[in-house]
Design a protein around this motif. Sequence first.
Motif, PDB file in Angstrom:
ATOM      1  N   PHE A  34       0.838  -1.198   0.000  1.00  0.00           N
ATOM      2  CA  PHE A  34       0.000   0.000   0.000  1.00  0.00           C
ATOM      3  C   PHE A  34       0.874   1.248   0.000  1.00  0.00           C
ATOM      4  CE2 PHE A  34      -3.123  -2.867   2.044  1.00  0.00           C
ATOM      5  CZ  PHE A  34      -4.252  -2.549   1.308  1.00  0.00           C
ATOM      6  N   GLY A  35       0.284   2.356  -0.407  1.00  0.00           N
ATOM      7  CA  GLY A  35       0.906   3.670  -0.232  1.00  0.00           C
ATOM      8  C   GLY A  35       2.277   3.821  -0.858  1.00  0.00           C
ATOM      9  N   GLU A  36       3.248   4.218  -0.046  1.00  0.00           N
ATOM     10  CA  GLU A  36       4.582   4.567  -0.521  1.00  0.00           C
ATOM     11  C   GLU A  36       5.311   3.458  -1.261  1.00  0.00           C
ATOM     12  OE1 GLU A  36       6.153   7.593  -0.469  1.00  0.00           O
ATOM     13  OE2 GLU A  36       4.173   8.267   0.204  1.00  0.00           O
ATOM     14  N   GLY A  37       5.051   2.231  -0.936  1.00  0.00           N
ATOM     15  CA  GLY A  37       5.748   1.129  -1.588  1.00  0.00           C
ATOM     16  C   GLY A  37       5.278   0.934  -3.016  1.00  0.00           C
ATOM     17  N   LEU A  38       4.508  -0.117  -3.235  1.00  0.00           N
ATOM     18  CA  LEU A  38       4.013  -0.423  -4.572  1.00  0.00           C
ATOM     19  C   LEU A  38       2.849   0.489  -4.964  1.00  0.00           C
ATOM     20  CD1 LEU A  38       4.669  -2.350  -6.859  1.00  0.00           C
ATOM     21  CD2 LEU A  38       3.108  -4.005  -5.854  1.00  0.00           C
ATOM     22  N   GLY A  39       2.215   1.107  -3.981  1.00  0.00           N
ATOM     23  CA  GLY A  39       1.177   2.084  -4.254  1.00  0.00           C
ATOM     24  C   GLY A  39      -0.205   1.504  -4.529  1.00  0.00           C
ATOM     25  N   LEU A  40      -0.448   0.287  -4.042  1.00  0.00           N
ATOM     26  CA  LEU A  40      -1.748  -0.327  -4.280  1.00  0.00           C
ATOM     27  C   LEU A  40      -2.824   0.308  -3.406  1.00  0.00           C
ATOM     28  CD1 LEU A  40      -0.805  -4.110  -4.463  1.00  0.00           C
ATOM     29  CD2 LEU A  40      -0.701  -2.363  -6.252  1.00  0.00           C
ATOM     30  N   ARG A  85       0.848  -6.527   3.997  1.00  0.00           N
ATOM     31  CA  ARG A  85       1.843  -5.523   4.374  1.00  0.00           C
ATOM     32  C   ARG A  85       2.949  -5.428   3.323  1.00  0.00           C
ATOM     33  NH1 ARG A  85       3.249  -7.697   8.823  1.00  0.00           N
ATOM     34  NH2 ARG A  85       5.082  -8.699   7.980  1.00  0.00           N
ATOM     35  N   SER A  86       3.416  -6.587   2.827  1.00  0.00           N
ATOM     36  CA  SER A  86       4.501  -6.622   1.847  1.00  0.00           C
ATOM     37  C   SER A  86       4.369  -7.888   1.012  1.00  0.00           C
ATOM     38  CB  SER A  86       5.859  -6.629   2.561  1.00  0.00           C
ATOM     39  OG  SER A  86       6.041  -7.833   3.289  1.00  0.00           O
TER      40      SER A  86
END
Length: 96
Positions: free
Chosen positions: A43-49, A81-82
């Motif tokens: 979610f969000g900053e990572g992959l942006g899902l 989460r990841s």
Amino acid sequence: MTVPANPSAADLDALRLEVAGLVVEALNLDLAPAAIPADDPLFGEGLGLDSIDILEVALVVSKRFGFQLRADNEDNVNIFRSLRSLTEYIAAHRTK
């Protein structure tokens, strides 16, 4: 690919790459599955899902691995989460 009951690091790495491929395919992402860092947030900053993306991922994971990821599961925040956490959950719950 079938992951044994006590998967090795290599088994989990192979499964993680397979799951990353499912994510890329389900969401038509313009990146290679291997380019998704195992520990970056989905979610969000990572992959942006977003929540709709997660629903699509849950659907393809459910079909591919033979168990249902439910929207009302209290543990979804941890499961998604990841890429690593999703892969570990799949390894523990898959039926095929």
